[in-house]
Design an enzyme around this catalytic site. Structure first.
Site, PDB file in Angstrom:
ATOM      1  N   ARG A 174       0.820  -1.233   0.000  1.00 50.63           N
ATOM      2  CA  ARG A 174       0.000   0.000   0.000  1.00 50.63           C
ATOM      3  C   ARG A 174       0.848   1.275   0.000  1.00 50.63           C
ATOM      4  NH1 ARG A 174      -2.212  -3.560  -1.430  1.00 50.63           N
ATOM      5  NH2 ARG A 174      -3.872  -4.715  -0.456  1.00 50.63           N
ATOM      6  N   SER A 223     -10.281  -0.231   4.183  1.00 50.98           N
ATOM      7  CA  SER A 223      -9.518  -0.606   5.375  1.00 50.98           C
ATOM      8  C   SER A 223      -8.900   0.632   5.992  1.00 50.98           C
ATOM      9  CB  SER A 223      -8.401  -1.582   5.011  1.00 50.98           C
ATOM     10  OG  SER A 223      -8.966  -2.767   4.530  1.00 50.98           O
ATOM     11  N   GLU A 293      -3.887   3.095   7.012  1.00 53.36           N
ATOM     12  CA  GLU A 293      -3.763   2.904   5.558  1.00 53.36           C
ATOM     13  C   GLU A 293      -4.442   4.088   4.856  1.00 53.36           C
ATOM     14  OE1 GLU A 293      -4.820  -0.981   3.930  1.00 53.36           O
ATOM     15  OE2 GLU A 293      -5.640  -0.012   2.153  1.00 53.36           O
TER      16      GLU A 293
HETATM   17  C1  LIG Z   1     -15.456  -0.152   0.143  1.00 49.22           C
HETATM   18  C2  LIG Z   1     -13.984   0.017  -0.112  1.00 49.22           C
HETATM   19  C3  LIG Z   1     -13.197  -1.099  -0.379  1.00 49.22           C
HETATM   20  C4  LIG Z   1     -11.825  -0.953  -0.607  1.00 49.22           C
HETATM   21  N1  LIG Z   1     -11.085  -2.068  -0.868  1.00 49.22           N
HETATM   22  C5  LIG Z   1      -9.766  -1.944  -1.109  1.00 49.22           C
HETATM   23  C6  LIG Z   1      -8.960  -3.100  -1.403  1.00 49.22           C
HETATM   24  O1  LIG Z   1      -9.437  -4.222  -1.455  1.00 49.22           O
HETATM   25  N2  LIG Z   1      -7.639  -2.925  -1.634  1.00 49.22           N
HETATM   26  C7  LIG Z   1      -7.047  -1.675  -1.604  1.00 49.22           C
HETATM   27  O2  LIG Z   1      -5.849  -1.577  -1.850  1.00 49.22           O
HETATM   28  N3  LIG Z   1      -7.785  -0.570  -1.333  1.00 49.22           N
HETATM   29  C8  LIG Z   1      -9.114  -0.663  -1.093  1.00 49.22           C
HETATM   30  N4  LIG Z   1      -9.850   0.453  -0.813  1.00 49.22           N
HETATM   31  C9  LIG Z   1      -9.191   1.765  -0.714  1.00 49.22           C
HETATM   32  C10 LIG Z   1      -9.173   2.583  -2.015  1.00 49.22           C
HETATM   33  O3  LIG Z   1     -10.263   2.243  -2.850  1.00 49.22           O
HETATM   34  C11 LIG Z   1      -7.871   2.391  -2.782  1.00 49.22           C
HETATM   35  O4  LIG Z   1      -6.760   2.868  -2.038  1.00 49.22           O
HETATM   36  C12 LIG Z   1      -7.898   3.133  -4.123  1.00 49.22           C
HETATM   37  O5  LIG Z   1      -6.779   2.764  -4.883  1.00 49.22           O
HETATM   38  C13 LIG Z   1      -7.926   4.648  -3.973  1.00 49.22           C
HETATM   39  O6  LIG Z   1      -8.210   5.189  -5.239  1.00 49.22           O
HETATM   40  P1  LIG Z   1      -8.901   6.622  -5.369  1.00 49.22           P
HETATM   41  O7  LIG Z   1      -8.982   6.981  -6.804  1.00 49.22           O
HETATM   42  O8  LIG Z   1     -10.179   6.649  -4.624  1.00 49.22           O
HETATM   43  O9  LIG Z   1      -7.815   7.513  -4.644  1.00 49.22           O
HETATM   44  P2  LIG Z   1      -8.060   8.733  -3.652  1.00 49.22           P
HETATM   45  O10 LIG Z   1      -8.665   8.249  -2.389  1.00 49.22           O
HETATM   46  O11 LIG Z   1      -8.744   9.834  -4.385  1.00 49.22           O
HETATM   47  O12 LIG Z   1      -6.547   9.156  -3.378  1.00 49.22           O
HETATM   48  C14 LIG Z   1      -5.673   8.273  -2.709  1.00 49.22           C
HETATM   49  C15 LIG Z   1      -4.237   8.778  -2.857  1.00 49.22           C
HETATM   50  O13 LIG Z   1      -3.863   8.755  -4.228  1.00 49.22           O
HETATM   51  C16 LIG Z   1      -3.525  10.069  -4.681  1.00 49.22           C
HETATM   52  N5  LIG Z   1      -4.001  10.204  -6.054  1.00 49.22           N
HETATM   53  C17 LIG Z   1      -5.239   9.936  -6.531  1.00 49.22           C
HETATM   54  N6  LIG Z   1      -5.268  10.097  -7.868  1.00 49.22           N
HETATM   55  C18 LIG Z   1      -4.022  10.506  -8.222  1.00 49.22           C
HETATM   56  C19 LIG Z   1      -3.404  10.839  -9.463  1.00 49.22           C
HETATM   57  N7  LIG Z   1      -4.052  10.770 -10.635  1.00 49.22           N
HETATM   58  N8  LIG Z   1      -2.107  11.232  -9.443  1.00 49.22           N
HETATM   59  C20 LIG Z   1      -1.406  11.295  -8.279  1.00 49.22           C
HETATM   60  N9  LIG Z   1      -1.927  10.973  -7.096  1.00 49.22           N
HETATM   61  C21 LIG Z   1      -3.220  10.579  -7.065  1.00 49.22           C
HETATM   62  C22 LIG Z   1      -4.188  11.023  -3.693  1.00 49.22           C
HETATM   63  O14 LIG Z   1      -3.515  12.267  -3.630  1.00 49.22           O
HETATM   64  C23 LIG Z   1      -4.056  10.230  -2.416  1.00 49.22           C
HETATM   65  O15 LIG Z   1      -2.737  10.376  -1.946  1.00 49.22           O
HETATM   66  C24 LIG Z   1     -11.242   0.340  -0.575  1.00 49.22           C
HETATM   67  C25 LIG Z   1     -12.026   1.461  -0.322  1.00 49.22           C
HETATM   68  C26 LIG Z   1     -13.393   1.304  -0.081  1.00 49.22           C
HETATM   69  C27 LIG Z   1     -14.220   2.539   0.173  1.00 49.22           C
END
Ligand SMILES: Cc1cc2nc3c(=O)[nH]c(=O)nc-3n(C[C@H](O)[C@H](O)[C@H](O)COP(=O)(O)OP(=O)(O)OC[C@H]3O[C@@H](n4cnc5c(N)ncnc54)[C@H](O)[C@@H]3O)c2cc1C
Length: 301
Positions: A174, A223, A293
């Site tokens: 992560r 998580s 996380e």
């Molecule tokens: C119901 C649920 C289930 C989940 N299950 C999992 C799982 O099984 N495994 C897992 O790993 N995670 C899981 N997650 C967490 C999350 O979905 C992941 O970490 C996901 O990759 C985050 O993506 P996001 O686009 O929402 O990022 P955001 O939450 O918008 O951002 C997360 C980070 O990435 C950065 N970021 C976002 N986009 C960019 C970009 N284009 N360029 C540079 N930086 C960027 C942000 O600045 C921040 O630091 C879950 C979340 C939920 C709500």
């Protein structure tokens, strides 16, 4: 609406944007500006516009791993979700798939399945974007987004874009070596040819397992804490008796204790206090020091 932002932009700029609408936990205050570039030219203009205002900035995808403080963010948030291009170029063994940083994992994996391209399907159900998943090195069911990554197109803090090869990027559990000032514009993945039916079956299998284990029907940020040395931290949370523990309308999920859910109208204060309480009780009961996380934005202390 008065003109806001630089000239010639296609995307939207919102002043005092309510971040609870742009993050899956559904809590928190306003960001000074929320910029949603429609393309790379927009992104460049919006970033330099924010820099001229001397505002710090952060990039955002679907906001599924970020919890924003009640006091909001005195910064510009650049939300990439409109930059969701997709292209698959056939190779001898499959294809090179290019996906925009703002494309949702769900849509990318769906498009790959239709084309019979395998490699990402175990991540089906992670609600993030390609950019967010690469920054977090998101993963599930034994796979991570970095497994089939070939390269990333990045815009650095100086506004310069460059292609960065997989080997130049460090990925951990992560974590990745991307800095907060870098914007992930695109990811390229090497996928294998496979039977679309088999890919679909895997997507269904992992989706069903998620539904069975995770509170998918309630707002959350996934998580909250990182597992340690392969030991799932929900066990320590359970051992500390915190399953179902509630502060206001924020609760440790009954279904999966590593999720904090918003029961409806929770505040960021409540979520943060619950995170602190879980950490403290787990440390007292088990000696385990939990580490977040999720990213906490705008919280002080
Ligand atoms: C119901 C649920 C289930 C989940 N299950 C999992 C799982 O099984 N495994 C897992 O790993 N995670 C899981 N997650 C967490 C999350 O979905 C992941 O970490 C996901 O990759 C985050 O993506 P996001 O686009 O929402 O990022 P955001 O939450 O918008 O951002 C997360 C980070 O990435 C950065 N970021 C976002 N986009 C960019 C970009 N284009 N360029 C540079 N930086 C960027 C942000 O600045 C921040 O630091 C879950 C979340 C939920 C709500």
């Amino acid at each position: 609406m008065p003109h806001m932002g630089p000239h010639g932009i296609k995307g939207a700029i919102m002043k005092d944007a309510p971040m609870k609408k742009f993050t899956s936990m559904g809590v928190g205050g306003e960001a000074a500006f929320l910029c949603c570039p429609a393309n790379e030219a927009d992104l460049t203009r919006m970033v330099s516009w924010l820099r001229k205002k001397r505002l710090p900035l952060r990039f955002l995808g679907n906001g599924t791993n970020v919890i924003v403080a009640e006091g909001g963010l005195g910064m510009g948030v650049v939300r990439l979700t409109a930059m969701h291009g997709f292209r698959a170029r056939r190779t001898s063994s499959g294809a090179l798939v290019e996906a925009g940083g703002g494309a949702s994992l769900k849509s990318v994996i769906g498009k790959c399945a239709v084309r019979g391209l395998s490699g990402l399907e175990s991540l089906f159900g992670i609600p993030g974007t390609i950019g967010g998943a690469l920054k977090m090195n998101a993963g599930s069911f034994g796979a991570s987004i970095s497994d089939c990554l070939v390269s990333v197109r990045v815009m650095n803090e100086a506004g310069k874009t460059a292609r960065v090869g997989r080997r130049e990027i460090e990925f951990g559990y992560r974590t990745s070596s991307f800095s907060d000032g870098e914007c992930i514009l695109k990811g390229t993945f090497a996928l294998r040819e496979a039977d679309p039916g088999i890919i679909r079956a895997e997507m269904e299998r992992v989706w069903k397992e998620r539904l069975a284990k995770h509170p998918m029907d309630m707002p959350s940020a996934g998580s909250i804490f990182k597992n340690r040395n392969g030991e799932p931290c929900w066990r320590s949370i359970d051992r500390a008796g915190m399953r179902g523990f509630r502060i206001g309308n924020a609760a440790v999920s009954e279904k999966h204790p590593n999720f904090i859910v918003n029961l409806g109208g929770a505040s960021a204060f409540e979520v943060k206090r619950l995170i602190e309480t879980v950490k403290q009780r787990v440390a007292e009961a088990t000696g385990v020091a939990l580490e977040e996380e999720v990213e906490l934005w705008g919280f002080h202390g």
